[in-house]
Design a protein around this motif. Structure first.
Motif, PDB file in Angstrom:
ATOM      1  N   TRP A  71       0.834  -1.213   0.000  1.00  0.00           N
ATOM      2  CA  TRP A  71       0.000   0.000   0.000  1.00  0.00           C
ATOM      3  C   TRP A  71       0.859   1.250   0.000  1.00  0.00           C
TER       4      TRP A  71
ATOM      5  N   TYR B  41      -3.485   4.075  -6.490  1.00  0.00           N
ATOM      6  CA  TYR B  41      -4.851   3.763  -6.002  1.00  0.00           C
ATOM      7  C   TYR B  41      -5.682   5.042  -5.919  1.00  0.00           C
TER       8      TYR B  41
ATOM      9  N   LEU C 297     -14.384   7.658  -5.336  1.00  0.00           N
ATOM     10  CA  LEU C 297     -14.603   7.693  -3.881  1.00  0.00           C
ATOM     11  C   LEU C 297     -15.055   9.075  -3.428  1.00  0.00           C
TER      12      LEU C 297
ATOM     13  N   GLY D  67      -8.359   0.735   8.367  1.00  0.00           N
ATOM     14  CA  GLY D  67      -7.941   0.641   6.965  1.00  0.00           C
ATOM     15  C   GLY D  67      -8.524   1.797   6.185  1.00  0.00           C
ATOM     16  N   ALA D  68      -8.264   3.002   6.675  1.00  0.00           N
ATOM     17  CA  ALA D  68      -8.979   4.201   6.204  1.00  0.00           C
ATOM     18  C   ALA D  68      -8.488   4.725   4.857  1.00  0.00           C
TER      19      ALA D  68
ATOM     20  N   ASP E 279      -4.657   3.421   9.573  1.00  0.00           N
ATOM     21  CA  ASP E 279      -4.215   2.616   8.429  1.00  0.00           C
ATOM     22  C   ASP E 279      -2.780   2.156   8.674  1.00  0.00           C
ATOM     23  N   ILE E 280      -2.442   1.015   8.087  1.00  0.00           N
ATOM     24  CA  ILE E 280      -1.073   0.500   8.240  1.00  0.00           C
ATOM     25  C   ILE E 280      -0.095   1.235   7.312  1.00  0.00           C
ATOM     26  N   SER E 281      -0.645   1.891   6.281  1.00  0.00           N
ATOM     27  CA  SER E 281       0.214   2.492   5.262  1.00  0.00           C
ATOM     28  C   SER E 281       0.374   3.999   5.462  1.00  0.00           C
TER      29      SER E 281
ATOM     30  N   GLN F 139      -0.765   5.946   2.311  1.00  0.00           N
ATOM     31  CA  GLN F 139      -2.208   6.147   2.204  1.00  0.00           C
ATOM     32  C   GLN F 139      -2.623   7.333   3.077  1.00  0.00           C
TER      33      GLN F 139
ATOM     34  N   ALA G   6      -1.090   2.327  12.178  1.00  0.00           N
ATOM     35  CA  ALA G   6      -0.974   1.149  13.045  1.00  0.00           C
ATOM     36  C   ALA G   6      -1.575  -0.048  12.327  1.00  0.00           C
ATOM     37  N   ASP G   7      -1.253  -1.213  12.844  1.00  0.00           N
ATOM     38  CA  ASP G   7      -1.798  -2.469  12.321  1.00  0.00           C
ATOM     39  C   ASP G   7      -3.138  -2.737  13.006  1.00  0.00           C
ATOM     40  N   ALA G   8      -4.132  -3.118  12.229  1.00  0.00           N
ATOM     41  CA  ALA G   8      -5.457  -3.406  12.798  1.00  0.00           C
ATOM     42  C   ALA G   8      -5.416  -4.548  13.808  1.00  0.00           C
TER      43      ALA G   8
ATOM     44  N   ALA H 201     -14.280   0.186   5.179  1.00  0.00           N
ATOM     45  CA  ALA H 201     -14.668  -0.082   3.799  1.00  0.00           C
ATOM     46  C   ALA H 201     -13.480  -0.766   3.139  1.00  0.00           C
ATOM     47  N   TYR H 202     -13.533  -2.077   3.064  1.00  0.00           N
ATOM     48  CA  TYR H 202     -12.469  -2.870   2.434  1.00  0.00           C
ATOM     49  C   TYR H 202     -11.101  -2.643   3.088  1.00  0.00           C
ATOM     50  N   GLY H 203     -11.075  -2.203   4.349  1.00  0.00           N
ATOM     51  CA  GLY H 203      -9.786  -1.959   5.001  1.00  0.00           C
ATOM     52  C   GLY H 203      -9.353  -3.164   5.805  1.00  0.00           C
ATOM     53  N   ALA H 204      -8.132  -3.518   5.703  1.00  0.00           N
ATOM     54  CA  ALA H 204      -7.467  -4.512   6.555  1.00  0.00           C
ATOM     55  C   ALA H 204      -7.997  -5.949   6.448  1.00  0.00           C
TER      56      ALA H 204
HETATM   57  C1  LIG Z   1      -8.698  -1.389  -0.469  1.00  0.00           C
HETATM   58  S1  LIG Z   1      -7.924  -0.205   0.590  1.00  0.00           S
HETATM   59  C2  LIG Z   1      -9.353   0.604   1.252  1.00  0.00           C
HETATM   60  C3  LIG Z   1      -9.033   1.980   1.744  1.00  0.00           C
HETATM   61  C4  LIG Z   1     -10.259   2.843   2.048  1.00  0.00           C
HETATM   62  N1  LIG Z   1     -11.068   2.273   3.088  1.00  0.00           N
HETATM   63  C5  LIG Z   1     -11.056   3.037   0.768  1.00  0.00           C
HETATM   64  O1  LIG Z   1     -12.239   2.646   0.721  1.00  0.00           O
HETATM   65  O2  LIG Z   1     -10.480   3.582  -0.197  1.00  0.00           O
HETATM   66  C6  LIG Z   1      -7.345  -1.200   1.950  1.00  0.00           C
HETATM   67  C7  LIG Z   1      -6.657  -0.416   3.046  1.00  0.00           C
HETATM   68  O3  LIG Z   1      -6.416  -1.294   4.155  1.00  0.00           O
HETATM   69  C8  LIG Z   1      -5.133  -0.980   4.676  1.00  0.00           C
HETATM   70  N2  LIG Z   1      -4.628  -2.152   5.419  1.00  0.00           N
HETATM   71  C9  LIG Z   1      -4.232  -3.341   4.927  1.00  0.00           C
HETATM   72  N3  LIG Z   1      -3.827  -4.147   5.899  1.00  0.00           N
HETATM   73  C10 LIG Z   1      -3.970  -3.455   7.066  1.00  0.00           C
HETATM   74  C11 LIG Z   1      -3.727  -3.753   8.431  1.00  0.00           C
HETATM   75  N4  LIG Z   1      -3.237  -4.942   8.806  1.00  0.00           N
HETATM   76  N5  LIG Z   1      -3.987  -2.812   9.364  1.00  0.00           N
HETATM   77  C12 LIG Z   1      -4.487  -1.583   9.000  1.00  0.00           C
HETATM   78  N6  LIG Z   1      -4.724  -1.245   7.702  1.00  0.00           N
HETATM   79  C13 LIG Z   1      -4.485  -2.168   6.757  1.00  0.00           C
HETATM   80  C14 LIG Z   1      -4.296  -0.630   3.458  1.00  0.00           C
HETATM   81  O4  LIG Z   1      -3.141   0.092   3.769  1.00  0.00           O
HETATM   82  C15 LIG Z   1      -5.304   0.130   2.609  1.00  0.00           C
HETATM   83  O5  LIG Z   1      -5.264   1.514   2.850  1.00  0.00           O
END
Ligand SMILES: C[S@@+](CC[C@H](N)C(=O)[O-])C[C@H]1O[C@@H](n2cnc3c(N)ncnc32)[C@H](O)[C@@H]1O
Length: 275
Positions: free
Chosen positions: A29, A36, A44, A79-80, A100-102, A105, A124-126, A142-145
């Motif tokens: 990420w 992205y 978005l 995963g914002a 978010d981990i990234s 992002q 941070a890591d979720a 929303a599709y995060g983590a």
């Molecule tokens: C598909 S993107 C979605 C981002 C945002 N929610 C959106 O709708 O655009 C997935 C997100 O999850 C984050 N992510 C992945 N693994 C994670 C983890 N272990 N902890 C926190 N965030 C994580 C990624 O860095 C990325 O920003």
């Protein structure tokens, strides 16, 4: 590959543990955040709350509860990304924290908001949330983590820990049925080529065999059991239908496939008061 570029990662199906998956996600990420946001940022919107490529938004769906009741409520977004959902929440008077981990992002959240965002951004890591127990009224993702972690129950237990009793947790992921189909927007994405029941992760790895991208699969039943094991009650499972107005492809999500098979699963849950 040309002479100046990195070698293409190789796709494989193999195990990837929690540490390897987190490391891969963070790197992937960070490297791909710019692309992205360039590709999907317009769809978005800077301050819309979109649950997935179908375009269902929270304004319409109200899965976190009525918008007029969000004012003053603390909300964790997991995963914002560039924190579009948190910005929508803040505009309704809620007090979001975007995690978010990234780093890259989250830099995009700063790009949108300027130097002083109206809410905290936390890298941070979720799987290890840096918040005290019971810090939030609501949590969302929303599709995060969750599609990217090896141990979803650990993430769910963390979310449960930081929520107040009865707190709502709503998250979207790729609909599990998609796992059986090629991730292609055209007709080739309509033929089953893999087992829905095979939980072996999809891994892209570099020339030394190190994972650079990992996606984990849970069946629908697995997700329900994970939620129960973590102390949540499932209130609803929303499968957004592809709307007429949406002509936009997003990777393997397309109007063609969207009319025939589900693309997104949204789990609406509440922290079980009994735990
Ligand atoms: C598909 S993107 C979605 C981002 C945002 N929610 C959106 O709708 O655009 C997935 C997100 O999850 C984050 N992510 C992945 N693994 C994670 C983890 N272990 N902890 C926190 N965030 C994580 C990624 O860095 C990325 O920003």
């Amino acid at each position: 590959m040309n002479q100046d570029s990195e070698p293409e990662p190789e796709a494989a199906r193999r195990d990837a543990d929690a540490a390897e998956s987190s490391r891969a996600s963070r790197g992937w990420w960070d490297r791909n955040a710019d692309e992205y946001q360039r590709e999907h940022g317009g769809f978005l919107g800077d301050d819309r709350f979109v649950w997935g490529p179908e375009g269902l938004d929270e304004e319409e769906a109200g899965l976190l509860g009525p918008a007029e009741r969000l004012a003053g409520r603390s909300v964790l977004e997991v995963g914002a990304g560039a924190a579009q959902c948190s910005r929508w929440l803040a505009a309704r008077g809620a007090r979001p924290v975007a995690l978010d981990i990234s780093h890259r992002q989250l830099r995009h959240a700063l790009r949108i908001d300027g130097a002083a965002p109206a809410f905290p951004l936390v890298q941070a890591d979720a799987g290890a949330l840096p918040f005290a127990d019971g810090s939030f009224d609501l949590a969302c993702s929303a599709y995060g983590a969750l599609p990217f972690v090896a141990d979803p129950v650990r993430v769910l237990r963390e979310v449960r820990r930081v929520l107040r009793p009865g707190g709502r947790w709503v998250f979207s992921v790729t609909h599990p049925v998609r796992w059986a189909f090629p991730d292609e927007p055209g007709t080739e994405g309509l033929t089953v080529t893999a087992s829905y029941f095979d939980r072996t992760p999809y891994v892209e790895q570099d020339e030394r065999g190190r994972a650079v991208y990992v996606e984990h699969h849970r069946t629908l039943g697995d997700r329900v059991r994970d939620l129960t094991a973590a102390g949540f009650r499932l209130v609803d499972l929303v499968e957004p239908e592809w709307p007429e107005w949406n002509r936009q492809e997003w990777g393997g999500w397309s109007p063609l496939r969207g009319r025939l098979i589900p693309g997104t699963a949204i789990f609406v849950c509440e922290r079980d008061r009994r735990h």
